[in-house]
Design a protein around this motif. Structure first.
Motif, PDB file in Angstrom:
ATOM      1  N   UNK A  50       0.803  -1.229   0.000  1.00 27.14           N
ATOM      2  CA  UNK A  50       0.000   0.000   0.000  1.00 27.14           C
ATOM      3  C   UNK A  50       0.837   1.282   0.000  1.00 27.14           C
ATOM      4  N   UNK A  51       2.161   1.152  -0.129  1.00 24.49           N
ATOM      5  CA  UNK A  51       3.016   2.341  -0.074  1.00 24.49           C
ATOM      6  C   UNK A  51       2.907   3.159  -1.359  1.00 24.49           C
ATOM      7  N   UNK A  52       2.330   2.594  -2.375  1.00 23.06           N
ATOM      8  CA  UNK A  52       2.209   3.312  -3.647  1.00 23.06           C
ATOM      9  C   UNK A  52       2.085   2.304  -4.770  1.00 23.06           C
ATOM     10  N   UNK A  53       2.462   2.701  -5.961  1.00 18.04           N
ATOM     11  CA  UNK A  53       2.364   1.753  -7.060  1.00 18.04           C
ATOM     12  C   UNK A  53       1.247   2.154  -7.992  1.00 18.04           C
ATOM     13  N   UNK A  54       1.515   2.047  -9.288  1.00 22.70           N
ATOM     14  CA  UNK A  54       0.528   2.482 -10.283  1.00 22.70           C
ATOM     15  C   UNK A  54      -0.480   1.387 -10.600  1.00 22.70           C
ATOM     16  N   UNK A  55      -0.224   0.168 -10.108  1.00 18.62           N
ATOM     17  CA  UNK A  55      -1.132  -0.975 -10.349  1.00 18.62           C
ATOM     18  C   UNK A  55      -1.239  -1.282 -11.842  1.00 18.62           C
ATOM     19  N   UNK A  56      -0.123  -1.170 -12.552  1.00 17.17           N
ATOM     20  CA  UNK A  56      -0.102  -1.410 -13.999  1.00 17.17           C
ATOM     21  C   UNK A  56      -0.574  -2.827 -14.342  1.00 17.17           C
ATOM     22  N   UNK A  57      -0.062  -3.826 -13.631  1.00 14.79           N
ATOM     23  CA  UNK A  57      -0.404  -5.213 -13.967  1.00 14.79           C
ATOM     24  C   UNK A  57      -1.880  -5.529 -13.726  1.00 14.79           C
ATOM     25  N   UNK A  58      -2.428  -5.175 -12.550  1.00 17.73           N
ATOM     26  CA  UNK A  58      -3.869  -5.408 -12.361  1.00 17.73           C
ATOM     27  C   UNK A  58      -4.714  -4.674 -13.410  1.00 17.73           C
TER      28      UNK A  58
END
Lengths: 297, 297
Positions: B41-49
């Motif tokens: 939950x620190x971040x991440x663009x969630x490209x794969x999902x």
């Protein structure tokens, strides 16, 4: 039944299946696969795969044991990955395992972490490979779920995390039980359960085999604690007395050697008791329980 | 279509699903779960999902996107575990990721290794949980198999192992391609494929979407190489110029900045080209491809 013959025959079957199913060290990732193979084939009694097959036998579907070999192999891969990561410098920092140098002392720390990651992931590859073993899709999913839960954050990994976090601190006996039940017990119980699941056990049989698994898991860990205290490094194939020197709580630390042995015996008896309604086809499981206990002498 | 709005809406859906599905930090393993959650939950663009959901949309079964959320979340868990392990002192030894301190700098090395192990295992728990998402058992198994292969020893882990093993050594461009295709490309392609699989794509659609995935995976990695060279640490949220200082080969090292940008554009064009037979429902995928490319400016 001669348990040693049984174990050696079963170990051979599992070893052969692992050789057949495991990736071969070729192509661009040959070194990585070599590191995975090293720890998988360096030794090991194959207790979890054998428990899985013996549980299937107890349910009575001997034919399905071949279909369960991929499941048995996946359990060993997961167990092996956990040993590689447990031995890392950041964890228990062990140089010796199964009488041989640990993975990271040979391949380096980074490669050892990845060898563990590779084995864990490959276990699920094997489990979900529908060309491996004739298992109905729903049953296969139930097996994968059970193995993932038993080895995950609420199972083995969680237990290991708690074990590391509580090193050199005093904690109540209930915490030691939580660590044991999860770090070691969960995958052992699960090995019995998935064998039974794969062989089409009834709910009642599953419940009884789970009780069996819980108790041999407990006996196994108590005996491990005992051996750590009473054996030499040569006998163990890993550093003896490591628990105490690392400030880890153990059964003998709480109860002394004699009382600990009594507790191992009680757990073994409860395990055998749980098989009361099973016929002679559960004899291998009964012998396995006795075998785990007698390791303490 | 306004891609930024689309991405932000999708990210919100994925983030909410992750919050709902992820274990909560309570019970004896609260600290371990906390470490897992931190990186998730620190971040991440969630490209794969988002790629997974957009691929399902392209196939045209919008209703099934909710059923695929557990799959989308599992992909993000696996991606996150790989970042935690990549950042470890024994690997890339990075202090900063997604603009925040890396897992091991906060929780320590042992807990970080286990947080990664926990996330990887939990991903398979989620995938095999038949109460999560309405997916036929055979399809679910095919999805698990694809994800395990893409992230395992012949996929992501293998690529990372080769990346680490070849640091500070000279190697041909083909080796760089092998590393990129496996370390980064495999899970990106897989994200597209499992979305399509889950939505019941035809073989022809699957093949085309695989080509799309391969090419955006390539574009993604080329752009990553570019950004490492041309951005500041603040822009990246992780150490800039890390590849060069670590003696890692990159596209710019082989081709220079301009030629590298041309190659990223070519891969993007091939990706969009692969969607030729798809209607407007593939517009999100098309925009995602363009978006990945424009990150390079």
């Amino acid at each position: 039944m001669e348990i040693k013959t049984y174990l050696s025959e079963r170990k051979q079957i599992v070893d052969q299946a692992l050789q057949e199913m495991m990736l071969t060290p070729e192509g661009p990732f040959a070194d990585h696969i070599e590191a995975m193979r090293y720890s998988l084939f360096v030794g090991g009694k194959r207790v979890r795969p054998i428990l899985c097959l013996a549980a299937a036998e107890a349910v009575g579907v001997a034919d399905q044991q071949a279909d369960l070999l991929p499941v048995a192999c996946a359990l060993e891969c997961i167990h092996t990955y956990s040993l590689i990561h447990d031995d890392l410098p950041a964890m228990d920092d062990d140089d010796l395992r199964r009488g041989k140098p640990t993975n990271h002392t040979i391949f380096g720390e980074a490669a050892a972490i990845l060898a563990g990651d590779g084995l864990l992931t490959w276990a699920f590859d094997l489990l979900s490979d529908t060309t491996q073993g004739n298992i109905p899709a729903e049953t296969r999913l139930a097996i994968i779920k059970k193995i993932a839960t038993a080895s995950g954050p609420l199972g083995m990994v969680g237990g290991q995390a708690l074990d590391i976090a509580t090193e050199n601190s005093e904690y109540p006996f209930s915490t030691l039980q939580t660590i044991h039940r999860h770090k070691t017990g969960a995958l052992i119980t699960c090995s019995v359960e998935v064998g039974a699941l794969g062989a089409g056990a009834s709910n009642r049989q599953l419940q009884q085999l789970k009780t069996f698994g819980d108790n041999i898991g407990l006996a196994f860990q108590i005996v491990d604690d005992l051996l750590d205290e009473t054996s030499t490094t040569e006998q163990l194939g890993k550093a003896a007395g490591a628990d105490a020197s690392r400030g880890k709580a153990t059964y003998p630390a709480y109860f002394g050697i004699e009382q600990t042995r009594v507790k191992a015996k009680e757990a073994t008896d409860r395990a055998v008791q749980a098989l009361e309604e099973f016929d002679h086809r559960a004899d291998p499981l009964r012998s396995l329980a006795e075998y785990i206990f007698t390791r303490s002498y």
